[in-house]
Design a protein around this motif. Structure first.
Motif, PDB file in Angstrom:
ATOM      1  N   GLN A  81       0.844  -1.215   0.000  1.00 53.21           N
ATOM      2  CA  GLN A  81       0.000   0.000   0.000  1.00 53.21           C
ATOM      3  C   GLN A  81       0.867   1.249   0.000  1.00 53.21           C
ATOM      4  OE1 GLN A  81      -2.693   0.166   3.276  1.00 53.21           O
ATOM      5  NE2 GLN A  81      -3.814  -1.651   2.658  1.00 53.21           N
TER       6      GLN A  81
ATOM      7  N   SER B 295      -5.416   7.540   1.289  1.00 57.96           N
ATOM      8  CA  SER B 295      -6.634   8.312   1.050  1.00 57.96           C
ATOM      9  C   SER B 295      -6.354   9.701   0.470  1.00 57.96           C
ATOM     10  CB  SER B 295      -7.386   8.472   2.380  1.00 57.96           C
ATOM     11  OG  SER B 295      -6.506   8.916   3.401  1.00 57.96           O
TER      12      SER B 295
ATOM     13  N   ASN C 274      -1.631   5.096  15.529  1.00 58.48           N
ATOM     14  CA  ASN C 274      -2.129   6.111  14.587  1.00 58.48           C
ATOM     15  C   ASN C 274      -2.356   7.446  15.309  1.00 58.48           C
ATOM     16  OD1 ASN C 274      -2.209   3.854  12.971  1.00 58.48           O
ATOM     17  ND2 ASN C 274      -4.429   3.848  12.649  1.00 58.48           N
TER      18      ASN C 274
ATOM     19  N   LYS D  33       4.748  -1.466  13.297  1.00 62.03           N
ATOM     20  CA  LYS D  33       4.449  -0.077  13.657  1.00 62.03           C
ATOM     21  C   LYS D  33       5.132   0.210  14.996  1.00 62.03           C
ATOM     22  CE  LYS D  33       0.015   1.385  12.715  1.00 62.03           C
ATOM     23  NZ  LYS D  33      -1.471   1.250  12.431  1.00 62.03           N
TER      24      LYS D  33
ATOM     25  N   SER E 228      -8.823   0.812  14.933  1.00 61.28           N
ATOM     26  CA  SER E 228      -7.760   0.369  14.022  1.00 61.28           C
ATOM     27  C   SER E 228      -7.524  -1.134  14.217  1.00 61.28           C
ATOM     28  CB  SER E 228      -6.477   1.168  14.327  1.00 61.28           C
ATOM     29  OG  SER E 228      -5.354   0.520  13.800  1.00 61.28           O
TER      30      SER E 228
ATOM     31  N   LYS F  96      -5.332  -1.113  -0.980  1.00 63.03           N
ATOM     32  CA  LYS F  96      -5.560   0.326  -0.848  1.00 63.03           C
ATOM     33  C   LYS F  96      -4.300   1.130  -1.196  1.00 63.03           C
ATOM     34  CE  LYS F  96      -9.142   0.027   2.699  1.00 63.03           C
ATOM     35  NZ  LYS F  96      -9.270  -1.417   2.978  1.00 63.03           N
TER      36      LYS F  96
END
Ligand code: BYC
Length: 314
Positions: free
Chosen positions: A40, A109, A222, A218, A206, A106
């Motif tokens: 992604q 965005s 987020n 990660k 999430s 994806k």
């Protein structure tokens, strides 16, 4: 080694911050998560070229055009490093691209919003690359070696992108006309919230975060990264003499952080599910690049075969 032993060895490596390398044993789900995220990320770098490239022929000066051209080329390079990192996990860039075009993978965005004025190009550099850096600096310490190493070079370049975007806005705000300053404000109004959405849903919404944090794919949540971006950026907006389109934004002296309003999550989910203002255009651009580029791949393969055949004879 048996599976249980391999898993233990893998978990010890994660715990001690030893990088996982392509030939190391890894759980299937770890590999799947990495292919999803790195794929992604690669798609985002490539799709992200479109909104900016739209202004290459209309840049206001030779200097701005040269900078934008360099930036666009950097983004293409980032996409290539990331597809290479995904290939170390056995995922081909062609398959990943097909999945994106079919709507099964994806990309960020943010690239589903249009660039309507030159100031949008500057705002992308400043806000979008600025948000990307906050995320990517953390990813330099991600647990998978090829992804972490790719991030080091990418971060250096993103840092140049962020500076050039901001410098371009400073120039407009200090030396431009009132109409140009209004365009800057309009651009901040349109890009601020989508930039905050780049960090993904709130932590309690999430689904992937908990496992990705445990595996150190990660390194921050987020919401932690989004907060860091807001804290970094507010003063920069003030320096421009502009405002942030959020009536709830305020500094909390006790926490030392800015509090901000609720993100429009309906809009976010619409955009990531294919219904943003430019989703169709972006996918069409990628489909046409893939289909029109087939002859290049075939020509390169034929050339490689010819070279190999000559080597065999010699
Ligand atoms: N957009 O469980 P979550 C650049 C998806 S390009 C779209 O939190 P995760 C640049 C998420 O994928 C820089 N989708 O997921 C280039 C998941 O869906 P799936 C791009 C999003 O992965 C050119 C679902 O929502 N940076 O700088 O733990 C020109 C649930 O989310 C978004 C990266 O790609 C979104 N914003 O965390 C200029 C960074 N947010 O896959 C500039 C690498 C969430 O389950 N990626 N989703 O169907 C990451 O750090 C993480 O993947 C995310 C999401 C923080 C984005």
């Amino acid at each position: 080694m048996k599976d249980a032993e391999q898993l233990k060895h893998f978990e010890e490596k994660i715990k001690s911050d030893t990088k996982i390398e392509p030939r190391d044993w890894m759980p299937e789900e770890y590999k799947k998560t990495l292919i999803r995220q790195i794929g992604q990320h690669a798609h985002s770098e490539i799709v992200g070229i479109h909104p900016e490239a739209n202004w290459l022929t209309r840049a206001p000066s030779l200097k701005r055009k040269a900078i934008l051209l360099a930036k666009v080329q950097d983004e293409a390079g980032h996409g290539l490093y990331l597809y290479c990192a995904a290939e170390t996990l056995g995922a081909s860039r062609y398959e990943l691209t097909d999945l994106m075009i079919e709507g099964k993978m994806k990309y960020s965005s943010i690239f589903n919003y249009p660039t309507m004025t030159w100031t949008d190009v500057s705002s992308i550099g400043w806000l979008v690359d600025g948000a990307a850096i906050v995320n990517q600096v953390a990813l330099q310490r991600t647990s998978y070696g090829p992804y972490a190493r790719g991030m080091v070079k990418i971060c250096k370049e993103e840092s140049f992108h962020q500076r050039q975007g901001y410098e371009s806005l400073v120039e407009i705000c200090e030396n431009g006309t009132d109409a140009q300053r209004e365009m800057v404000q309009d651009s901040i109004n349109r890009w601020w919230w989508p930039a905050l959405m780049m960090f993904g849903p709130n932590d309690d919404k999430s689904p992937n975060s908990a496992q990705s944090l445990e595996w150190k794919i990660k390194r921050f949540t987020n919401d932690e990264l989004r907060q860091k971006f807001v804290d970094n950026t507010v003063k920069q907006v003030e320096y421009l003499g502009m405002t942030i389109p959020d009536p709830d934004l305020k500094f909390n002296k006790e926490t030392g952080h800015y509090e901000f309003g609720e993100i429009n999550w309906d809009e976010f989910f619409k955009v990531i599910n294919g219904f943003g203002p430019c989703n169709e255009t972006r996918i069409e651009q990628r489909r046409s690049a893939r289909d029109n580029g087939v002859w290049v791949i075939e020509a390169a393969k034929a050339y490689a075969q010819k070279k190999e055949a000559i080597k065999q004879i010699a």
